[in-house]
Design an enzyme around this catalytic site. Structure first.
Site, PDB file in Angstrom:
ATOM      1  N   ASP A   1      -1.321   6.130  -5.797  1.00 24.76           N
ATOM      2  CA  ASP A   1      -2.253   7.135  -6.077  1.00 24.76           C
ATOM      3  C   ASP A   1      -1.794   8.150  -7.078  1.00 24.76           C
ATOM      4  OD1 ASP A   1      -3.952   6.414  -3.743  1.00 24.76           O
ATOM      5  OD2 ASP A   1      -2.278   6.603  -2.897  1.00 24.76           O
TER       6      ASP A   1
ATOM      7  N   HIS B   1      -0.705  10.680  -2.563  1.00 26.37           N
ATOM      8  CA  HIS B   1      -2.349  10.391  -2.049  1.00 26.37           C
ATOM      9  C   HIS B   1      -3.026  11.524  -1.975  1.00 26.37           C
ATOM     10  CE1 HIS B   1      -5.184   9.138   0.969  1.00 26.37           C
ATOM     11  NE2 HIS B   1      -5.265   8.209   0.276  1.00 26.37           N
TER      12      HIS B   1
ATOM     13  N   HIS C   1       0.655  -1.169  -0.111  1.00 26.73           N
ATOM     14  CA  HIS C   1       0.101  -0.058   0.104  1.00 26.73           C
ATOM     15  C   HIS C   1       1.025   1.472  -0.276  1.00 26.73           C
ATOM     16  CE1 HIS C   1      -2.843   2.865   2.310  1.00 26.73           C
ATOM     17  NE2 HIS C   1      -3.431   2.471   1.204  1.00 26.73           N
TER      18      HIS C   1
END
Length: 233
Positions: free
Chosen positions: A36, A49, A7
């Site tokens: 992201d 992000h 992640h």
């Protein structure tokens, strides 16, 4: 076999969404990396992000209102820069890593971001090794319209009913739920619908073990090294 998906890279130990975090995730034996993507005011795809740079860098401001040059002048932690999508693809081009590209266009809309991301994926010939996801399901559908060959995922953050059937009804291959919502019944419904599950963000060994034993497609974690150890058991 459940995939170990890092992640924002190896984000529990290294600055999130940086090349350092991605490199360390690869070194930890991950099967995939989630990150992201935003669009700068000069049309560049960058990996960060938040909608602003305030939390993760030494600067302030809104990503979409800044140029790539301005963003590259910032320290994203340990001397790292905010990377571009091209820089990330350069890193993983010769690996078999699965890349989960999350489009961050739920708060601020970036007109045309879907086409730009799809174009980069096709240019790099990575269609079979990418999942494009977003909380903005309209954006996911646009990606699927532009590139039916690229797997896509609906991100969810609530306890939804029949999410597998919903996802399948739109021709989307994956659902990416917050893992607390994955009851045994929910997992069964999604699997019965023929939809793959990539759950986020799982950092507790007991939760990791339960989801791996449930044979979901991917576990998205801040600690890919810990997940590797759990999976090896």
């Amino acid at each position: 076999m459940t995939k170990n998906i890092a992640h924002r890279g190896f984000s529990c130990l290294y600055p999130e969404n940086t090349m350092l975090a991605f490199e360390k995730a690869l070194g930890a034996g991950c099967d995939g990396i989630e990150f992201d993507v935003h669009l700068t005011n000069d049309g560049q795809l960058v990996i960060i992000h938040d909608e602003t740079v305030d939390r993760t860098t030494n600067g302030t401001g809104t990503v979409g209102e800044m140029s790539l040059e301005q963003l590259h002048a910032l320290d994203a932690g340990k001397g790292e820069r905010i990377p571009t999508l091209d820089e990330y693809f350069d890193l993983v081009a010769k690996t078999d890593i699965v890349s989960n590209v999350e489009l961050k266009n739920s708060i601020y809309r970036y007109p045309g971001i879907e086409g730009l991301v799809v174009g980069k994926i096709r240019e790099r010939r990575l269609c079979e090794r990418v999942i494009v996801s977003s909380f903005n399901h309209f954006s996911v559908l646009e990606c699927k319209r532009l590139a039916p060959e690229i797997p896509c995922g609906f991100l969810t953050d609530g306890w939804l009913i029949d999410v597998g059937a919903y996802t399948k009804s739109y021709g989307i291959e994956c659902v990416h739920p917050e893992y607390h919502s994955l009851t045994d019944e929910a997992i069964a419904e999604i699997h019965t619908s023929g939809v793959a599950i990539n759950a986020y963000t799982v950092n507790d060994p007991q939760d990791m073990r339960r989801l791996v034993e449930a044979n979901i497609a991917g576990v998205i974690t801040n600690d890919p090294l810990l997940l590797s150890k759990v999976m090896s058991q």
